[in-house]
Scaffold this motif. Structure first.
Motif, mmCIF file in Angstrom:
data_model
loop_
_atom_site.group_PDB
_atom_site.id
_atom_site.type_symbol
_atom_site.label_atom_id
_atom_site.label_comp_id
_atom_site.label_asym_id
_atom_site.label_seq_id
_atom_site.Cartn_x
_atom_site.Cartn_y
_atom_site.Cartn_z
ATOM 1 N N UNK A 268 -0.717 -3.163 13.989
ATOM 2 C CA UNK A 268 0.137 -3.482 14.234
ATOM 3 C C UNK A 268 0.582 -3.698 13.560
ATOM 4 N N UNK A 269 0.597 -3.138 12.497
ATOM 5 C CA UNK A 269 2.231 -3.515 11.672
ATOM 6 C C UNK A 269 3.302 -1.925 11.888
ATOM 7 N N UNK A 270 2.377 -0.919 12.159
ATOM 8 C CA UNK A 270 3.434 -0.054 12.763
ATOM 9 C C UNK A 270 3.916 -0.025 13.935
ATOM 10 N N UNK A 271 3.155 -0.719 14.768
ATOM 11 C CA UNK A 271 3.863 -0.933 16.413
ATOM 12 C C UNK A 271 5.060 -2.080 16.281
ATOM 13 N N UNK A 272 5.664 -2.533 14.827
ATOM 14 C CA UNK A 272 6.193 -3.865 15.269
ATOM 15 C C UNK A 272 8.011 -3.460 14.968
ATOM 16 N N UNK A 273 8.632 -3.560 15.684
ATOM 17 C CA UNK A 273 10.085 -3.311 16.435
ATOM 18 C C UNK A 273 10.746 -3.842 15.416
ATOM 19 N N UNK A 274 10.915 -4.708 14.358
ATOM 20 C CA UNK A 274 11.179 -5.556 13.618
ATOM 21 C C UNK A 274 11.396 -4.452 11.921
ATOM 22 N N UNK A 275 12.682 -4.551 11.571
ATOM 23 C CA UNK A 275 12.136 -3.805 9.682
ATOM 24 C C UNK A 275 10.878 -4.607 8.981
ATOM 25 N N UNK A 276 9.280 -4.287 8.138
ATOM 26 C CA UNK A 276 8.595 -4.780 7.435
ATOM 27 C C UNK A 276 9.015 -4.497 5.938
ATOM 28 N N UNK A 277 9.145 -4.925 5.418
ATOM 29 C CA UNK A 277 8.599 -5.414 3.967
ATOM 30 C C UNK A 277 7.683 -5.566 3.712
ATOM 31 N N UNK A 278 6.607 -4.465 3.087
ATOM 32 C CA UNK A 278 4.847 -4.895 3.150
ATOM 33 C C UNK A 278 5.198 -4.639 1.169
ATOM 34 N N UNK A 279 5.332 -6.466 0.820
ATOM 35 C CA UNK A 279 4.793 -6.613 -1.039
ATOM 36 C C UNK A 279 3.123 -6.427 -0.997
ATOM 37 N N UNK A 280 2.953 -5.016 -2.053
ATOM 38 C CA UNK A 280 1.513 -4.800 -2.587
ATOM 39 C C UNK A 280 1.293 -4.989 -4.310
ATOM 40 N N UNK A 281 0.167 -5.688 -4.077
ATOM 41 C CA UNK A 281 0.186 -5.840 -5.345
ATOM 42 C C UNK A 281 -1.352 -5.746 -5.979
ATOM 43 N N UNK A 282 -1.997 -5.799 -7.278
ATOM 44 C CA UNK A 282 -3.690 -4.949 -7.825
ATOM 45 C C UNK A 282 -3.579 -6.830 -7.742
ATOM 46 N N UNK A 283 -3.294 -7.683 -7.227
ATOM 47 C CA UNK A 283 -3.884 -9.278 -7.314
ATOM 48 C C UNK A 283 -3.849 -9.205 -6.041
ATOM 49 N N UNK A 284 -3.503 -7.849 -4.380
ATOM 50 C CA UNK A 284 -4.241 -8.753 -3.209
ATOM 51 C C UNK A 284 -5.824 -8.696 -3.293
ATOM 52 N N UNK A 285 -6.115 -9.530 -2.703
ATOM 53 C CA UNK A 285 -7.433 -9.822 -1.979
ATOM 54 C C UNK A 285 -8.282 -8.071 -1.257
ATOM 55 N N UNK A 286 -9.365 -8.184 -1.378
ATOM 56 C CA UNK A 286 -10.526 -6.676 -1.174
ATOM 57 C C UNK A 286 -10.175 -6.565 0.442
ATOM 58 N N UNK A 287 -10.266 -7.977 1.240
ATOM 59 C CA UNK A 287 -9.232 -7.104 2.786
ATOM 60 C C UNK A 287 -8.602 -6.962 2.300
ATOM 61 N N UNK A 288 -7.115 -7.450 1.907
ATOM 62 C CA UNK A 288 -5.557 -6.275 2.011
ATOM 63 C C UNK A 288 -5.885 -5.146 1.653
ATOM 64 N N UNK A 289 -6.713 -5.188 0.538
ATOM 65 C CA UNK A 289 -6.474 -3.462 -0.099
ATOM 66 C C UNK A 289 -7.600 -3.016 0.341
ATOM 67 N N UNK A 290 -8.311 -2.764 2.037
ATOM 68 C CA UNK A 290 -8.480 -2.064 2.660
ATOM 69 C C UNK A 290 -7.602 -1.395 3.065
ATOM 70 N N UNK A 291 -7.112 -2.832 3.723
ATOM 71 C CA UNK A 291 -5.549 -1.470 4.940
ATOM 72 C C UNK A 291 -4.465 -1.012 3.060
ATOM 73 N N UNK A 292 -4.374 -1.231 2.562
ATOM 74 C CA UNK A 292 -3.200 -1.157 1.666
ATOM 75 C C UNK A 292 -2.611 -0.086 2.150
ATOM 76 N N UNK A 293 -3.525 0.801 1.660
ATOM 77 C CA UNK A 293 -3.271 2.936 1.923
ATOM 78 C C UNK A 293 -3.501 3.407 3.368
ATOM 79 N N UNK A 294 -3.627 2.453 4.133
ATOM 80 C CA UNK A 294 -3.543 3.106 5.448
ATOM 81 C C UNK A 294 -2.632 2.148 6.508
ATOM 82 N N UNK A 295 -2.008 1.345 6.162
ATOM 83 C CA UNK A 295 -0.874 0.531 6.543
ATOM 84 C C UNK A 295 0.282 1.267 6.545
ATOM 85 N N UNK A 296 0.627 2.055 5.296
ATOM 86 C CA UNK A 296 1.704 2.588 4.640
ATOM 87 C C UNK A 296 1.683 4.364 5.955
#
Length: 338
Positions: A268-296
């Motif tokens: 879904x993020x890859x299909x957005x037609x507008x610019x996206x800044x995706x802020x990540x950190x080691x404090x993100x929860x496990x749900x977000x961590x599971x897709x962090x690398x895949x989002x990139x």
């Protein structure tokens, strides 16, 4: 006579005590029945002066927003900031704190207090192993939820916990359970229907806020967190008239607490037609961590035009980190030529 006087005093004391207890129970009951948005509105009205917030009409409700005007002669535009579902404004990791650093560089900021989300019984599981893909069912008490829940909700939670303890160790319940997000909190179980309702509420809230700010010229940026960030990303994909007003997204810790939906988020993020800044950190929860690398990776392989994943390095989100995030947003908008 003395005995009668003593009994009168005792009865009077009991009556006063009963009234006090009844009052406390009544207040607790009112708090339980009030929605998160209503409680937030009440808190803001009690803690802020009337000229420090603005009430806007969102459907049948009047919700507060906090507006900070640009401190530059030429305003670059409006930045709307909304946190994760059920996230109080005062919480340390709420991106609402970024608002104070953006007017000085030419942005008018609008802080939108988070909306409430109807959550189910809290069931926490260990983070799923990438090797075995095994999930161990384990019901736990939600220490961070309301201590005063209705009796029928307590019964449901207990029933779910007892059933979960009887399930096989290899049974997967991906659609109705949630992972522990950090050492002190739990994401509650949630239904897809609740997420649909939440999406509609967020869309209405954004529409009302954008309409209210329509006289402010310039770009439109939405900064969001958690479930709200994932929800707004999906709304951007729909590309209705409202979402076409948004020029870029800044998301932090995006996730859905349902595995099959969460796995769709990178695409879904890859299909957005507008610019996206995706802020990540080691404090993100496990749900977000599971897709962090895949989002990139998806942003690269799907040839998304403008995407950046920026790491918030260091301690948990606090005031110093909020200044750092404001700097990231400044750098991002400068890169976009704004």
């Amino acid at each position: 006579m003395a005995m009668r006087t003593t009994l009168k005093h005792a009865f009077a004391s009991f009556s006063v005590g009963f009234v006090l207890v009844s009052s406390v129970v009544s207040i607790d009951g009112a708090a339980q029945s009030a929605s998160f948005a209503e409680l937030t509105s009440t808190d803001m009205r009690n803690q802020l002066h009337s000229d420090q917030f603005t009430l806007i009409d969102v459907g049948d409700n009047r919700l507060p927003i906090l507006i900070s005007l640009s401190e530059q002669p030429i305003t670059k535009g409006v930045i709307l900031i909304i946190g994760d579902a059920d996230m109080p404004l005062g919480r340390q990791d709420s991106l609402s704190h970024v608002a104070k650093y953006l007017p000085s560089i030419g942005w008018t900021t609008v802080v939108m207090p988070s909306l409430g989300l109807s959550l189910g019984p809290n069931i926490a599981l260990p983070i799923e192993s990438s090797d075995t893909q095994a999930v161990n069912d384990k019901a736990v008490d939600n220490k961070d939820s309301n201590n005063a829940q209705k009796a029928n909700e307590d019964d449901v939670a207990i029933a779910v916990a007892e059933q979960a303890s009887k399930n096989s160790i290899n049974e997967k319940r991906e659609d109705t359970v949630a992972h522990r997000i950090n050492s002190s909190s739990i994401v509650p179980a949630i239904s897809e229907a609740a997420l649909v309702v939440y999406s509609q509420e967020v869309e209405a809230y954004l529409a009302a806020t954008l309409t209210y700010m329509e006289m402010t010229m310039g770009h439109r940026i939405v900064v969001s967190q958690g479930i709200t960030a994932a929800t707004i990303t999906k709304l951007v994909i729909d590309r209705d008239a409202l979402m076409q007003q948004i020029d870029t997204l800044v998301i932090n810790n995006p996730y859905w607490p349902i595995r099959k939906l969460n796995n769709k988020l990178p695409m879904l993020i890859a299909q957005t037609s507008i610019p996206v800044l995706d802020l990540v950190s080691q404090w993100d929860n496990s749900w977000s961590k599971q897709t962090e690398r895949t989002r990139r990776i998806k942003a690269r392989t799907e040839l998304k035009q403008v995407y950046r994943q920026a790491d918030i390095i260091g301690q948990p989100l606090d005031q110093i980190q909020m200044q750092y995030i404001a700097g990231q947003i400044k750098g991002w908008t400068t890169y976009l030529g704004w």
